[in-house]
Motif scaffolding. Sequence first.
Motif, PDB file in Angstrom:
ATOM      1  N   LEU A  81       0.835  -1.200   0.000  1.00  0.00           N
ATOM      2  CA  LEU A  81       0.000   0.000   0.000  1.00  0.00           C
ATOM      3  C   LEU A  81       0.872   1.253   0.000  1.00  0.00           C
ATOM      4  N   VAL A  82       1.929   1.236   0.807  1.00  0.00           N
ATOM      5  CA  VAL A  82       2.858   2.371   0.856  1.00  0.00           C
ATOM      6  C   VAL A  82       3.602   2.499  -0.468  1.00  0.00           C
ATOM      7  N   LYS A  83       4.055   1.367  -1.002  1.00  0.00           N
ATOM      8  CA  LYS A  83       4.756   1.401  -2.291  1.00  0.00           C
ATOM      9  C   LYS A  83       3.867   2.002  -3.375  1.00  0.00           C
ATOM     10  N   ASP A  90       4.682  10.364  -5.957  1.00  0.00           N
ATOM     11  CA  ASP A  90       6.044  10.890  -5.895  1.00  0.00           C
ATOM     12  C   ASP A  90       6.801  10.579  -7.188  1.00  0.00           C
ATOM     13  N   PRO A  91       6.379  11.171  -8.308  1.00  0.00           N
ATOM     14  CA  PRO A  91       6.999  10.844  -9.603  1.00  0.00           C
ATOM     15  C   PRO A  91       8.466  11.253  -9.697  1.00  0.00           C
ATOM     16  N   HIS A  92       8.898  12.224  -8.895  1.00  0.00           N
ATOM     17  CA  HIS A  92      10.283  12.699  -8.961  1.00  0.00           C
ATOM     18  C   HIS A  92      11.172  12.080  -7.882  1.00  0.00           C
ATOM     19  N   GLN A  93      10.641  11.080  -7.184  1.00  0.00           N
ATOM     20  CA  GLN A  93      11.382  10.338  -6.159  1.00  0.00           C
ATOM     21  C   GLN A  93      12.007  11.269  -5.119  1.00  0.00           C
ATOM     22  N   ASP A 165      12.271   8.151   2.957  1.00  0.00           N
ATOM     23  CA  ASP A 165      12.353   9.249   3.916  1.00  0.00           C
ATOM     24  C   ASP A 165      10.957   9.376   4.512  1.00  0.00           C
ATOM     25  N   PHE A 166      10.746   8.759   5.675  1.00  0.00           N
ATOM     26  CA  PHE A 166       9.404   8.682   6.232  1.00  0.00           C
ATOM     27  C   PHE A 166       8.884  10.044   6.689  1.00  0.00           C
TER      28      PHE A 166
END
Length: 451
Positions: A81-83, A90-93, A165-166
């Motif tokens: 789910l997080v992935k 977050d397309p730009h990581q 990075d949480f």
Amino acid sequence: MQLEKGIYEVAIVGGGISGTALLYSLSNYTNIKRIALIEKHPEVALGNSHKTSNSQTLHFGDIETNYTLEKARQVNKAASLVKNYILRNDPHQEIYSKYHKMVLGIGEEQNEELRQRYKEFKALFPKLKLINKEEIEAVEPNLVKDRSPQEEISGLFTEEGYTIDFQKLAQSFLKNSMASAQERIDLRMSTKVKSIQKEGELYKIQTDKEVVVAKVVVFTAAAYSLLFAKSLGYGKDLALLDVAGNFYLAPGVLNGKVYTVQLKKIPFAAIHGDSEVHDQSKTRFGPTAKVSLLLEARNYATIFDYFRTAGLSVNAFLSFFNILSDKVIFRYILKNYIYDIPIIGKRLFLKEVQKIVPSIKLSDLQLAKGYGGIRPQIVNLKNKRLEMGEAKIVGENILFNITPSPGASTCLQNAEYDTEKILDFLGQEYTFDKNRFLQDLGDEQALAQIK
């Protein structure tokens, strides 16, 4: 669903990764009208969710050798789910980096354990590979360099490694919550909860600024969750064994994540090496782990709160004695305290790191000052044993989440569970669009089960 002025339907105490994931779920997928998020820091995720306080790992259960197949299946479902959230949002990581990862087996006993584990787990993780020394050298040459030719190694390897990075993930949850429901959310930052009491059908939360009144309260405040649970009469048979972790930094000697086989009795103990989330020129080794009498890392004022969670009862003392008198656990704890002794400690820790990277030198390691968080482990005062993993206390219109590793990896699944529980508390007029929640997060199997 008419609310009296000043009354929230839900108050969330704690703005780390778990609290913001719950806020995201409530604001995007329910018809709850008024939500308060109470956080003592000026920003979200400055505690255990901050990138310097944890190993930045999204745990799927594929290389964590302390997980059974069933536990890995559960964690894999939750972590997916997080992935799926980060891949969509977050397309730009900026939140994550994708590295390969492996668990390293050293010697015949561990190599056999990995062979058996691969047979058992390969169906659940089809991208998992069992690789030999030559294949390890191709992806992580420093694992083989200067290693004795007589020392056999193997690895369980996958390209599916996510370093998170949480804190940035928590900020993303908050941003997407406010974008969809800003008028329904009150952010109460830099606000410390002093006490809580139940009056009739409502909870009154006394903060250092004012009283917050809510129908339902959810604590997502790590070790503090148990402290407030006890103040309301819950969790009397529980205490905390808090574990503080430190890390060492080295030059970029690894290309991804390398875990080692976990100890049987202490499944959070094995040292691993990780490339920093956005900086592959640095490798972090750790964590060291020692028993702490603090509820917050490096905040010595919290020692008094720690004893309030543990209590000073005979059962508490007997429980801690029973746990710490185990020879394996005692030797491990003693060893980790020695790591803090100047000169001697660093040399001893070097030997552990050299099991992963044989060529690393003493001068390559530097203590990562200010790194490391607190992992609260539950102690059951009835059976006087440690209870590993996540913990939750369900009370009357109130939830208390105590989430050690892999709490960050399971934050969205935990939010899903808490959302359903909150709606049970509030009544039938409140709805949770679980179909859309699962569609957005890409869990097709779970979606099929509820249709």
